[in-house]
Design a protein around this motif. Structure first.
Motif, PDB file in Angstrom:
ATOM      1  N   ARG A 152       0.720  -1.106  -0.048  1.00 14.67           N
ATOM      2  CA  ARG A 152      -0.133  -0.213  -0.267  1.00 14.67           C
ATOM      3  C   ARG A 152       0.846   1.197  -0.039  1.00 14.67           C
ATOM      4  O   ARG A 152       0.478   2.364  -0.566  1.00 14.67           O
ATOM      5  CB  ARG A 152      -0.788   0.095   1.367  1.00 14.67           C
ATOM      6  N   ARG A 153       2.123   1.203   0.559  1.00 10.39           N
ATOM      7  CA  ARG A 153       2.852   2.286   0.497  1.00 10.39           C
ATOM      8  C   ARG A 153       3.771   2.656  -0.521  1.00 10.39           C
ATOM      9  O   ARG A 153       4.117   3.606  -1.049  1.00 10.39           O
ATOM     10  CB  ARG A 153       3.909   2.217   1.706  1.00 10.39           C
ATOM     11  N   ASP A 154       4.273   1.152  -1.280  1.00  6.68           N
ATOM     12  CA  ASP A 154       4.810   1.480  -2.406  1.00  6.68           C
ATOM     13  C   ASP A 154       4.407   2.114  -3.554  1.00  6.68           C
ATOM     14  O   ASP A 154       2.999   2.088  -4.026  1.00  6.68           O
ATOM     15  CB  ASP A 154       5.064  -0.098  -2.807  1.00  6.68           C
ATOM     16  N   VAL A 155       5.110   3.062  -4.245  1.00  9.40           N
ATOM     17  CA  VAL A 155       4.559   3.870  -5.391  1.00  9.40           C
ATOM     18  C   VAL A 155       5.771   3.585  -6.474  1.00  9.40           C
ATOM     19  O   VAL A 155       7.027   3.521  -6.147  1.00  9.40           O
ATOM     20  CB  VAL A 155       4.760   5.099  -4.979  1.00  9.40           C
ATOM     21  N   PRO A 156       5.057   3.306  -7.858  1.00 13.67           N
ATOM     22  CA  PRO A 156       6.185   3.131  -8.873  1.00 13.67           C
ATOM     23  C   PRO A 156       6.965   4.237  -9.239  1.00 13.67           C
ATOM     24  O   PRO A 156       6.783   5.386  -8.917  1.00 13.67           O
ATOM     25  CB  PRO A 156       5.092   2.940  -9.974  1.00 13.67           C
ATOM     26  N   PRO A 157       8.113   4.089  -9.622  1.00  9.91           N
ATOM     27  CA  PRO A 157       9.192   5.119  -9.932  1.00  9.91           C
ATOM     28  C   PRO A 157       8.688   6.222 -10.763  1.00  9.91           C
ATOM     29  O   PRO A 157       9.142   7.439 -10.486  1.00  9.91           O
ATOM     30  CB  PRO A 157      10.668   4.574 -10.433  1.00  9.91           C
ATOM     31  N   HIS A 158       7.705   5.908 -11.740  1.00 12.85           N
ATOM     32  CA  HIS A 158       7.360   7.085 -12.649  1.00 12.85           C
ATOM     33  C   HIS A 158       6.308   8.009 -12.171  1.00 12.85           C
ATOM     34  O   HIS A 158       5.778   8.911 -12.856  1.00 12.85           O
ATOM     35  CB  HIS A 158       6.930   6.187 -13.852  1.00 12.85           C
ATOM     36  N   TYR A 159       5.835   7.845 -10.856  1.00  9.11           N
ATOM     37  CA  TYR A 159       5.043   8.713 -10.107  1.00  9.11           C
ATOM     38  C   TYR A 159       5.635   9.713  -9.674  1.00  9.11           C
ATOM     39  O   TYR A 159       5.913  10.384  -8.689  1.00  9.11           O
ATOM     40  CB  TYR A 159       4.042   7.845  -9.306  1.00  9.11           C
TER      41      TYR A 159
END
Length: 69
Positions: free
Chosen positions: A62-69
């Motif tokens: 839930r905390r993880d965000v893809p690098p392109h965001y």
């Protein structure tokens, strides 16, 4: 079964000014949901969000965000 004895089927209708077509209702069906449909979707969402559906990496995912965001 000859060509004149075919059972009724859904038809595809063109919609003016739209890229998508529209299907006619299937013979013997209605647009209203049945009680079983409403109960099935409610129980499925309750199972997915219930306390037993917590896994070991849920918080990290839930905390993880893809690098392109």
């Amino acid at each position: 079964m000859s060509s004149s004895e075919k059972p009724p089927r859904q038809r595809v209708e063109r919609v003016a000014g739209s890229r998508r077509a529209k299907l006619t209702p299937a013979p013997g069906t209605t647009n209203e949901p049945t009680e079983a449909d409403a109960e099935g979707s409610a129980s499925a969402s309750a199972e997915a969000s219930g306390p037993g559906a917590v896994g070991p990496n849920d918080e990290r995912l839930r905390r993880d965000v893809p690098p392109h965001y």
